[in-house]
Design a protein around this motif. Structure first.
Motif, mmCIF file in Angstrom:
data_model
loop_
_atom_site.group_PDB
_atom_site.id
_atom_site.type_symbol
_atom_site.label_atom_id
_atom_site.label_comp_id
_atom_site.label_asym_id
_atom_site.label_seq_id
_atom_site.Cartn_x
_atom_site.Cartn_y
_atom_site.Cartn_z
ATOM 1 N N LYS A 259 48.750 -116.009 -74.004
ATOM 2 C CA LYS A 259 49.268 -117.362 -73.765
ATOM 3 C C LYS A 259 48.842 -117.890 -72.401
ATOM 4 O O LYS A 259 49.330 -118.934 -71.977
ATOM 5 C CB LYS A 259 50.784 -117.397 -73.906
ATOM 6 C CG LYS A 259 51.578 -116.503 -72.979
ATOM 7 C CD LYS A 259 53.063 -116.651 -73.289
ATOM 8 C CE LYS A 259 53.916 -115.767 -72.405
ATOM 9 N NZ LYS A 259 55.361 -115.898 -72.744
ATOM 10 N N HIS A 260 47.933 -117.187 -71.753
ATOM 11 C CA HIS A 260 47.434 -117.617 -70.439
ATOM 12 C C HIS A 260 45.980 -117.199 -70.311
ATOM 13 O O HIS A 260 45.570 -116.149 -70.832
ATOM 14 C CB HIS A 260 48.262 -116.983 -69.322
ATOM 15 C CG HIS A 260 48.036 -117.603 -67.981
ATOM 16 N ND1 HIS A 260 46.947 -117.288 -67.185
ATOM 17 C CD2 HIS A 260 48.758 -118.536 -67.292
ATOM 18 C CE1 HIS A 260 46.997 -117.994 -66.077
ATOM 19 N NE2 HIS A 260 48.086 -118.765 -66.111
ATOM 20 N N MET A 261 45.207 -118.005 -69.608
ATOM 21 C CA MET A 261 43.780 -117.724 -69.454
ATOM 22 C C MET A 261 43.504 -116.412 -68.726
ATOM 23 O O MET A 261 42.423 -115.839 -68.870
ATOM 24 C CB MET A 261 43.091 -118.877 -68.721
ATOM 25 C CG MET A 261 42.877 -120.116 -69.579
ATOM 26 S SD MET A 261 41.819 -119.851 -71.028
ATOM 27 C CE MET A 261 40.210 -119.580 -70.242
ATOM 28 N N ASP A 262 44.459 -115.918 -67.977
ATOM 29 C CA ASP A 262 44.281 -114.615 -67.332
ATOM 30 C C ASP A 262 44.064 -113.506 -68.349
ATOM 31 O O ASP A 262 43.490 -112.460 -68.023
ATOM 32 C CB ASP A 262 45.504 -114.263 -66.474
ATOM 33 C CG ASP A 262 45.558 -115.053 -65.177
ATOM 34 O OD1 ASP A 262 44.559 -115.715 -64.839
ATOM 35 O OD2 ASP A 262 46.616 -115.023 -64.515
ATOM 36 N N HIS A 263 44.517 -113.738 -69.577
ATOM 37 C CA HIS A 263 44.420 -112.715 -70.621
ATOM 38 C C HIS A 263 43.511 -113.159 -71.771
ATOM 39 O O HIS A 263 43.589 -112.601 -72.871
ATOM 40 C CB HIS A 263 45.813 -112.378 -71.141
ATOM 41 C CG HIS A 263 46.761 -111.957 -70.051
ATOM 42 N ND1 HIS A 263 46.649 -110.762 -69.384
ATOM 43 C CD2 HIS A 263 47.814 -112.613 -69.486
ATOM 44 C CE1 HIS A 263 47.595 -110.669 -68.461
ATOM 45 N NE2 HIS A 263 48.309 -111.786 -68.494
ATOM 46 N N TYR A 264 42.674 -114.151 -71.509
ATOM 47 C CA TYR A 264 41.705 -114.611 -72.511
ATOM 48 C C TYR A 264 40.882 -113.433 -73.030
ATOM 49 O O TYR A 264 40.424 -112.592 -72.249
ATOM 50 C CB TYR A 264 40.790 -115.664 -71.884
ATOM 51 C CG TYR A 264 39.726 -116.200 -72.809
ATOM 52 C CD1 TYR A 264 40.004 -117.249 -73.672
ATOM 53 C CD2 TYR A 264 38.438 -115.662 -72.817
ATOM 54 C CE1 TYR A 264 39.027 -117.750 -74.520
ATOM 55 C CE2 TYR A 264 37.460 -116.152 -73.663
ATOM 56 C CZ TYR A 264 37.762 -117.203 -74.513
ATOM 57 O OH TYR A 264 36.798 -117.689 -75.359
ATOM 58 N N VAL A 265 40.700 -113.365 -74.346
ATOM 59 C CA VAL A 265 39.991 -112.242 -74.967
ATOM 60 C C VAL A 265 38.557 -112.688 -75.266
ATOM 61 O O VAL A 265 38.321 -113.464 -76.192
ATOM 62 C CB VAL A 265 40.702 -111.781 -76.259
ATOM 63 C CG1 VAL A 265 39.998 -110.552 -76.837
ATOM 64 C CG2 VAL A 265 42.173 -111.473 -75.976
ATOM 65 N N ASP A 266 37.620 -112.223 -74.460
ATOM 66 C CA ASP A 266 36.217 -112.623 -74.585
ATOM 67 C C ASP A 266 35.527 -111.720 -75.600
ATOM 68 O O ASP A 266 35.238 -110.553 -75.322
ATOM 69 C CB ASP A 266 35.523 -112.526 -73.228
ATOM 70 C CG ASP A 266 34.141 -113.182 -73.236
ATOM 71 O OD1 ASP A 266 33.799 -113.816 -74.253
ATOM 72 O OD2 ASP A 266 33.418 -113.043 -72.238
ATOM 73 N N LEU A 267 35.287 -112.256 -76.795
ATOM 74 C CA LEU A 267 34.717 -111.483 -77.894
ATOM 75 C C LEU A 267 33.405 -112.098 -78.355
ATOM 76 O O LEU A 267 33.207 -113.317 -78.258
ATOM 77 C CB LEU A 267 35.692 -111.453 -79.073
ATOM 78 C CG LEU A 267 37.022 -110.722 -78.854
ATOM 79 C CD1 LEU A 267 37.978 -111.016 -79.991
ATOM 80 C CD2 LEU A 267 36.775 -109.230 -78.728
ATOM 81 N N PRO A 268 32.501 -111.302 -78.894
ATOM 82 C CA PRO A 268 31.256 -111.852 -79.448
ATOM 83 C C PRO A 268 31.507 -112.498 -80.802
ATOM 84 O O PRO A 268 32.440 -112.113 -81.522
ATOM 85 C CB PRO A 268 30.363 -110.616 -79.590
ATOM 86 C CG PRO A 268 31.325 -109.495 -79.818
ATOM 87 C CD PRO A 268 32.541 -109.824 -78.987
ATOM 88 N N ASP A 269 30.710 -113.472 -81.139
ATOM 89 C CA ASP A 269 30.728 -114.054 -82.480
ATOM 90 C C ASP A 269 29.584 -113.406 -83.250
ATOM 91 O O ASP A 269 28.460 -113.900 -83.261
ATOM 92 C CB ASP A 269 30.565 -115.574 -82.412
ATOM 93 C CG ASP A 269 30.716 -116.229 -83.781
ATOM 94 O OD1 ASP A 269 30.880 -115.491 -84.779
ATOM 95 O OD2 ASP A 269 30.659 -117.464 -83.854
ATOM 96 N N ASP A 270 29.863 -112.268 -83.882
ATOM 97 C CA ASP A 270 28.808 -111.439 -84.442
ATOM 98 C C ASP A 270 29.014 -111.069 -85.906
ATOM 99 O O ASP A 270 28.428 -110.108 -86.409
ATOM 100 C CB ASP A 270 28.683 -110.149 -83.622
ATOM 101 C CG ASP A 270 29.989 -109.358 -83.570
ATOM 102 O OD1 ASP A 270 30.981 -109.803 -84.203
ATOM 103 O OD2 ASP A 270 30.013 -108.308 -82.906
ATOM 104 N N ASN A 271 29.868 -111.823 -86.613
ATOM 105 C CA ASN A 271 30.168 -111.570 -88.022
ATOM 106 C C ASN A 271 30.990 -110.311 -88.263
ATOM 107 O O ASN A 271 31.226 -109.946 -89.410
ATOM 108 C CB ASN A 271 28.891 -111.528 -88.875
ATOM 109 C CG ASN A 271 28.235 -112.882 -89.006
ATOM 110 O OD1 ASN A 271 28.921 -113.899 -89.120
ATOM 111 N ND2 ASN A 271 26.914 -112.914 -88.960
ATOM 112 N N ASP A 272 31.409 -109.629 -87.213
ATOM 113 C CA ASP A 272 32.334 -108.511 -87.350
ATOM 114 C C ASP A 272 33.741 -109.096 -87.426
ATOM 115 O O ASP A 272 34.180 -109.764 -86.485
ATOM 116 C CB ASP A 272 32.212 -107.584 -86.137
ATOM 117 C CG ASP A 272 33.071 -106.334 -86.258
ATOM 118 O OD1 ASP A 272 34.105 -106.381 -86.952
ATOM 119 O OD2 ASP A 272 32.707 -105.312 -85.632
#
Length: 358
Positions: A259-272
């Motif tokens: 709920k805060h940008m400090d914990h943003y989950v940076d994930l690839p967009d890779d069809n997984d």
């Protein structure tokens, strides 16, 4: 070039399905694998439809046989639980016709009608495309399919397996129906690309208006609302809802929404599926919480002020690749333009509290 890999917008977070496919009990694993396989099979078939409608100026609804006709505001079809992949299926109930014996048909009909009326009466929008587009729904898609989705031209509902989603839960949930139909509004307006932050905004706006349609139908104020998306549609052992806008990350056992940008989950967009198209369902918790904060501080009915601000931004200010900070700035500006400095201050504060604005 058309992006043929553009995914459909489905209510079940793919990372939750992937988690259950690996770590669930055997019945959950079987249901999750079936849902993932069915979703993958339909994705390439239907993915181009929304982009055709926006980029090539084609009316996909009319190509699919659905038109803009006053006497056909909506139609519900039945895919008859036979694993068929063709859509829409067998006609079950048309606009203005009385209820039928099949409760799923009636629930899809009522949910679509309620969503249509919210957009018409509150936001002055004539259906999803703003020009009277017929709302088409198909129920009983696949066999015990654990998902519901907007495919670029129509709504599609599985029945749920009773292992992930409760049987009948997907057509019973008004906010799920409104959420998915709002993907159509987004497709016809901002066209937010379904990947990473723009995709999380796509999911966010669907959660906002899914919740507002439910609140409007119940005549709830912002303080009275539960701010849950899909409350009661998961089997109880998994959790209470798909998402919580008031407290992201607490709705079910696999919920990892920040709920805060400090914990943003940076994930690839890779069809997984574990990566959720770069975290579109996961990171939508951040703007969702901003809306909740703004709506509850503004008070009253959330659709009266906050909802109108967010709608105006979505339909007039955003573009396909808009990022969180750009969306926040646009929404703050709309608040000032539409209402004034007091509302602008509240909305800006909300975006600051979730770390999107500084």
């Amino acid at each position: 070039m058309l992006d043929i890999h553009r995914p459909c917008c489905k209510i079940a977070p793919p990372d939750l399905l992937a988690l259950l496919a690996v770590n669930g009990k055997q019945p959950e694993r079987e249901a999750a694998v079936r849902a993932l396989a069915t979703s993958a099979a339909i994705r390439s078939q239907r993915a181009v439809m929304g982009r055709f409608s926006r980029q090539l100026n084609l009316n996909i609804a009319q190509i699919a046989g659905f038109g803009v006709t006053p006497d056909r505001r909506q139609t519900v079809y039945d895919n008859q639980r036979m694993g068929r992949s063709f859509l829409p299926g067998v006609r079950a109930r048309g606009w203005g016709e009385p209820p039928v014996q099949d409760e799923a048909v009636n629930q899809a009909y009522t949910g679509s009608a309620t969503t249509y009326e919210f957009y018409r009466d509150v936001l002055k929008r004539d259906s999803l495309n703003g020009a009277g587009m017929e709302l088409v729904s198909t129920v009983h898609y696949g066999v015990a399919f654990d998902n519901a989705f907007w495919d670029g031209s129509q709504m599609v509902y599985g029945d749920g397996s009773g292992r992930i989603f409760q049987v009948g839960g997907l057509t019973r949930s008004l906010d799920v129906i409104a959420h998915e139909l709002t993907h159509g509004v987004t497709e016809f307006t901002a066209g937010l690309v379904y990947s990473k932050q723009s995709g999380a905004l796509n999911e966010h706006f669907s959660d906002v208006f899914g919740s507002l349609v439910k609140q409007y139908s119940l005549k709830e104020t912002a303080d009275e609302a539960d701010w849950l998306i899909g409350e009661g549609i998961l089997v109880p052992t998994l959790g209470k809802a798909l998402r919580s806008m008031s407290n992201p990350g607490t709705s079910h056992s696999g919920d990892r929404q920040p709920k805060h940008m400090d914990h943003y989950v940076d994930l690839p967009d890779d069809n997984d599926p574990r990566n959720d198209n770069g975290g579109v369902h996961i990171n939508s918790g951040i703007p969702n919480h901003a809306f909740y904060l703004a709506a509850t501080e503004l008070g009253g009915y959330a659709w009266d002020v906050a909802g109108k601000i967010w709608y105006e931004a979505l339909t007039t200010r955003l573009r396909p690749n808009t990022q969180f900070d750009e969306a926040a700035a646009a929404i703050v500006d709309v608040a000032a333009t539409m209402f004034g400095s007091a509302e602008e201050k509240v909305v800006k504060k909300a975006w600051k509290e979730v770390g999107v604005l500084t």
